[in-house]
Scaffold this motif. Structure first.
Motif, PDB file in Angstrom:
ATOM      1  N   TYR A  81       0.841  -1.190   0.000  1.00  0.00           N
ATOM      2  CA  TYR A  81       0.000   0.000   0.000  1.00  0.00           C
ATOM      3  C   TYR A  81       0.882   1.248   0.000  1.00  0.00           C
ATOM      4  CZ  TYR A  81      -3.197  -3.534   1.905  1.00  0.00           C
ATOM      5  OH  TYR A  81      -3.932  -4.674   2.105  1.00  0.00           O
ATOM      6  N   VAL A  82       0.353   2.318  -0.568  1.00  0.00           N
ATOM      7  CA  VAL A  82       1.040   3.609  -0.578  1.00  0.00           C
ATOM      8  C   VAL A  82       0.070   4.660  -0.059  1.00  0.00           C
ATOM      9  CG1 VAL A  82       2.078   5.416  -2.014  1.00  0.00           C
ATOM     10  CG2 VAL A  82       2.579   3.016  -2.487  1.00  0.00           C
ATOM     11  N   PHE A  99      -7.029   5.230   6.516  1.00  0.00           N
ATOM     12  CA  PHE A  99      -6.652   4.850   5.154  1.00  0.00           C
ATOM     13  C   PHE A  99      -6.202   3.390   5.114  1.00  0.00           C
ATOM     14  CE2 PHE A  99      -6.136   9.418   5.436  1.00  0.00           C
ATOM     15  CZ  PHE A  99      -6.663   9.880   4.248  1.00  0.00           C
ATOM     16  N   VAL A 100      -5.358   3.006   6.070  1.00  0.00           N
ATOM     17  CA  VAL A 100      -4.839   1.628   6.102  1.00  0.00           C
ATOM     18  C   VAL A 100      -5.972   0.633   6.291  1.00  0.00           C
ATOM     19  CG1 VAL A 100      -3.322   0.039   7.344  1.00  0.00           C
ATOM     20  CG2 VAL A 100      -2.597   2.402   6.970  1.00  0.00           C
ATOM     21  N   ASP A 108      -9.127  -0.059  -3.434  1.00  0.00           N
ATOM     22  CA  ASP A 108      -7.988   0.219  -4.314  1.00  0.00           C
ATOM     23  C   ASP A 108      -7.474   1.639  -4.127  1.00  0.00           C
ATOM     24  OD1 ASP A 108      -7.752  -2.229  -6.042  1.00  0.00           O
ATOM     25  OD2 ASP A 108      -9.839  -1.722  -6.447  1.00  0.00           O
ATOM     26  N   LEU A 109      -8.377   2.577  -3.879  1.00  0.00           N
ATOM     27  CA  LEU A 109      -8.009   3.976  -3.683  1.00  0.00           C
ATOM     28  C   LEU A 109      -8.874   4.548  -2.566  1.00  0.00           C
ATOM     29  CD1 LEU A 109      -6.669   6.696  -4.464  1.00  0.00           C
ATOM     30  CD2 LEU A 109      -8.441   6.957  -6.220  1.00  0.00           C
ATOM     31  N   VAL A 110      -8.222   5.173  -1.600  1.00  0.00           N
ATOM     32  CA  VAL A 110      -8.924   5.788  -0.477  1.00  0.00           C
ATOM     33  C   VAL A 110      -8.581   7.272  -0.468  1.00  0.00           C
ATOM     34  CG1 VAL A 110      -9.361   5.762   1.999  1.00  0.00           C
ATOM     35  CG2 VAL A 110      -8.729   3.642   0.826  1.00  0.00           C
ATOM     36  N   MET A 111      -9.575   8.104  -0.728  1.00  0.00           N
ATOM     37  CA  MET A 111      -9.389   9.547  -0.776  1.00  0.00           C
ATOM     38  C   MET A 111      -9.694  10.179   0.575  1.00  0.00           C
ATOM     39  SD  MET A 111      -8.478  10.458  -3.833  1.00  0.00           S
ATOM     40  CE  MET A 111      -8.841  12.213  -3.682  1.00  0.00           C
ATOM     41  N   GLY A 112      -8.895  11.186   0.939  1.00  0.00           N
ATOM     42  CA  GLY A 112      -9.251  11.984   2.089  1.00  0.00           C
ATOM     43  C   GLY A 112     -10.243  13.057   1.689  1.00  0.00           C
ATOM     44  N   GLY A 154      -4.727  16.079  -1.078  1.00  0.00           N
ATOM     45  CA  GLY A 154      -3.390  15.538  -1.312  1.00  0.00           C
ATOM     46  C   GLY A 154      -3.054  14.338  -0.461  1.00  0.00           C
ATOM     47  N   LEU A 155      -3.870  14.033   0.539  1.00  0.00           N
ATOM     48  CA  LEU A 155      -3.641  12.857   1.379  1.00  0.00           C
ATOM     49  C   LEU A 155      -4.581  11.758   0.916  1.00  0.00           C
ATOM     50  CD1 LEU A 155      -2.059  11.797   3.829  1.00  0.00           C
ATOM     51  CD2 LEU A 155      -3.974  12.507   5.275  1.00  0.00           C
ATOM     52  N   ARG A 156      -4.016  10.706   0.387  1.00  0.00           N
ATOM     53  CA  ARG A 156      -4.803   9.587  -0.151  1.00  0.00           C
ATOM     54  C   ARG A 156      -3.964   8.318  -0.115  1.00  0.00           C
ATOM     55  NH1 ARG A 156      -5.785  11.834  -6.148  1.00  0.00           N
ATOM     56  NH2 ARG A 156      -6.226  13.726  -4.947  1.00  0.00           N
TER      57      ARG A 156
END
Length: 426
Positions: A81-82, A99-100, A108-112, A154-156
């Motif tokens: 994961y990134v 997010f984790v 697959d993608l977690v947006m803040g 910008g945090l995702r």
């Protein structure tokens, strides 16, 4: 390794060390096997060494730009994961667990979402908070089937392999929009969690340029949505032009004291032609983008292309041309009734304008059918299985040639074997 926290960096000496320590502390507290990676984009203020001293791994990315720095960092990441975030201390790197947890759950993608989590006073300029981000996020949701409320957070976090498979290409700030749009169009599991935004800890101005980068985001959203860029505006213009042109062909139209006549007929003809051209451009773009892999294939467009074959397009164009030529012949007959003398525009243009419009659209239809046929030519693409099978066949042929060569050399130059008859003694 489970997690890599990637931070793009360009002269962030004032804050990068703080961000690295916060992220590492969060991972230690929750027992996460991870690392912090700084994707440095050419810092000249010593940010690199400060990040190393704080415990981060630093990679240098030559290509300039926010998106290029992030792509370089994502490729160098070792985690499954990134989580990406700016190195200006505006995002809370001690609160990475939401997010984790979503990533562990299969996202697959977690947006803040900063608007749900909270924006501290002074953390976001009013222009961005009340106009830029809400408007661009609304356009993103309108153009694409996405429920994300904050397209530009910008945090995702994301699965590294899922994002790399998308082949993201934008090198600037619009990278943030591209990630959301391409993930949505590719059918990835995209989720959203609240996050906070604080005033950054830098004394210098931010790299972001409001109007320039806002336009780049808007431009990207439009270019990735042929439906809204070409099809819907074109369809509206075609409809208005066709309705107005049809009514005006039979005579003037009065609305109160306003009289619409042949001048409006010419304008309606122009709207019809321009709208038709825009609809064709939408079709061209969809077919080309699907063939090149920029956009996923649209089944409706593919079905339309399969139904409307080259031959059918040529026939439709030919029928339009015949209608246009028939109208021009009728205009000549009308001129003859006037002994080929001066004409009354309000009469003659009602024949000439629709006829010329039909001729123009006939050639557009013929050229479009030819062009779509060219775009639809499918290239043979080798799959990994094809490549592996070819390699196996080549290896088998090489082994066969070596065995044949060894057998031939033994027969030609080896020691002959004696038989009983030849070696018998006298």
């Amino acid at each position: 390794m489970e997690l890599t926290v990637v931070m793009p960096c360009l002269n962030e000496a004032e804050t990068v060390e703080t961000c690295v320590r916060k992220a590492l502390a969060c991972m230690r507290e929750h027992g996460i096997d991870g690392e912090v990676l700084i994707a440095d984009n050419g810092s000249t203020d010593g940010s690199q060494q400060l990040a190393r001293d704080a415990g981060a791994r630093v990679v240098h990315v030559d290509a300039k730009g926010y998106g290029n720095a992030l792509i370089g960092g994502i490729r160098a990441a070792r985690g499954t994961y990134v989580i990406m975030g700016d190195a200006d201390d505006s995002y809370d790197f001690t609160a990475l667990m939401p997010f984790v947890e979503q990533l562990r759950d299969g996202a697959d993608l977690v947006m803040g979402n900063r608007f749900k989590g909270g924006i501290a006073p002074g953390a976001m300029p009013p222009l961005h908070r009340y106009l830029g981000n809400p408007v661009l996020s609304f356009i993103g949701r309108l153009f694409f089937p996405s429920a994300i409320g904050d397209f530009h957070c910008g945090l995702r976090g994301f699965r590294r392999d899922s994002i790399l498979r998308l082949g993201l290409q934008t090198g600037g700030m619009e990278f943030a929009s591209e990630m959301v749009v391409r993930s949505t169009l590719s059918g990835l599991d995209v989720r959203e969690v609240p996050t906070t935004l604080s005033p950054d800890g830098r004394s210098r101005p931010p790299h972001l340029r409001s109007w320039r980068d806002g336009w780049r985001h808007l431009r990207f959203l439009m270019l990735y949505s042929p439906r809204w860029l070409f099809f819907i505006p074109g369809l509206v213009m075609m409809t208005l032009g066709l309705v107005a042109g049809t009514l005006l062909t039979f005579g003037p139209v009065y609305i109160g004291k306003l009289a619409f006549d042949v001048d409006t007929l010419v304008g309606a003809s122009a709207m019809l032609v321009i709208g038709f051209q825009a609809v064709l451009f939408a079709l061209f773009t969809k077919v080309y983008a699907a063939e090149e892999g920029f956009l996923p294939e649209d089944r409706r467009v593919r079905k339309l292309v399969d139904i409307v074959s080259l031959e059918k397009g040529l026939i439709a164009g030919g029928l339009l041309a015949l209608a246009g030529l028939g109208g021009l012949v009728a205009s000549l007959v009308h001129w003859q009734t006037r002994s080929f003398g001066p004409l009354i525009p309000s009469e003659s243009l009602r024949i000439v304008v629709p006829s010329a419009t039909a001729l123009i659209m006939s050639f557009q239809t013929i050229f479009a059918a030819l062009f779509i046929s060219i775009l639809g030519i499918r290239r043979t693409k080798e799959t990994p299985i094809d490549v592996a099978a070819s390699a196996a066949e080549e290896a088998a042929e090489a082994v066969s040639r070596e065995r044949a060569g060894s057998a031939g050399s033994t027969a030609d130059g080896g020691v002959p074997v004696e038989t009983g008859a030849d070696s018998g003694t006298a």
